[in-house]
Design an enzyme around this catalytic site. Structure first.
Site: not given
Length: 287
Positions: A107, A142, A174, A202, A223
């Protein structure tokens, strides 16, 4: 098996520790009570791991590490290499060894190959959509905690390039950084003042581009811009730094984005939303 046995896996990844922790999670305190009760101690097991759909393969050397961790004498024969695009029904690897050990590892080995091959397969689909545009596909941060190195390995097997591996290998300024710093230019100047060489900024508005470049940005992340706006932004940048389109990119939209002239397109879905590949491990009769 050590990290050296897993080609192109990132330097520093501790494969032995990953395998040990994964097996420990599955075994618990009592171990594999099913195999211990049902399978004779001296039984042998020969099986083939095969794809049930057309996929791009990733993770086979890691599967082999799971099997060999519990049966060091097991024979594991790779039938294809990671990164291969295979048809449904293709044999991926063949194993032979102690039945209890291999069934206990089954597994964990399958979970890993299914997950990584799913990422590689989705990545390959995005790469195909971008082909001919000149843009390069990037992954993102991510990723699932603890699996970043493996998931980013899988995107490479699918044909993408890795973006930042973490918070440490480049500054990425950002919108929230800009909000706290006051404006884009000030945020970039502070990063330069800290001695950071690679500064990704960004921008979500065209009017932020010039202040970022003047302050010393070395890469612009454009973005959530529509293709027409992206094309204008690329023209404004005029090759001074690489450009990256990001935000809400899908298989349906990526080609139009790539055709705007951006250097890169980054896609969080590669690791965030890839379905597991359909792969099985089935007993193979001997003789």
């Amino acid at each position: 098996m050590t990290v050296a046995d897993v080609h192109t896996l990132a330097t520093g990844f501790d494969l032995d520790a990953f395998v040990a922790a994964t097996l420990a999670e599955d075994l618990g305190e009592a171990g594999d009570i099913t195999s211990a009760a049902v399978i004779p101690a001296d039984a042998r097991f020969t099986a083939v791991m095969a794809s049930r759909d057309a996929i791009t393969v990733a993770g086979l050397p890691i599967a082999a590490a799971f099997f060999r961790a519990l049966d060091p004498s097991a024979t594991v024969e790779m039938q294809v290499e990671d990164g291969a695009a295979v048809a449904a029904g293709t044999a991926l690897l063949r194993i032979d060894g102690a039945a209890r050990a291999l069934l206990t590892a089954e597994r964990s080995a399958l979970n890993t190959v299914q997950h990584l091959s799913g990422i590689a397969t989705l990545t390959s689909a995005y790469v195909q959509r971008l082909r001919g545009t000149g843009a390069i596909l990037l992954d993102t941060r991510k990723t699932l905690p603890g699996l970043r190195v493996l998931e980013k390995y899988a995107t490479r097997m699918g044909g993408a390039q890795n973006h930042r591996m973490g918070l440490w290998d480049a500054a990425m300024i950002k919108d929230n950084h800009v909000a706290v710093a006051g404006d884009v230019g000030e945020a970039v100047r502070r990063a330069r003042g800290a001695g950071i060489g690679r500064i990704i900024v960004e921008v979500d508005r065209v009017d932020q581009i010039e202040p970022a470049l003047v302050a010393g940005a070395t890469w612009l992340l454009l973005d959530n811009m529509a293709p027409a706006v992206l094309r204008g932004a690329v023209t404004l940048v005029d090759g001074r730094v690489p450009t990256e389109a990001s935000g809400g990119v899908t298989l349906e939209t990526i080609r139009a984005i790539g055709e705007t002239g951006v250097t890169y397109v980054s896609v969080g879905r590669l690791t965030q939303s890839a379905p597991a590949a359909d792969i099985g491990l089935d007993f193979a009769a001997v003789g």
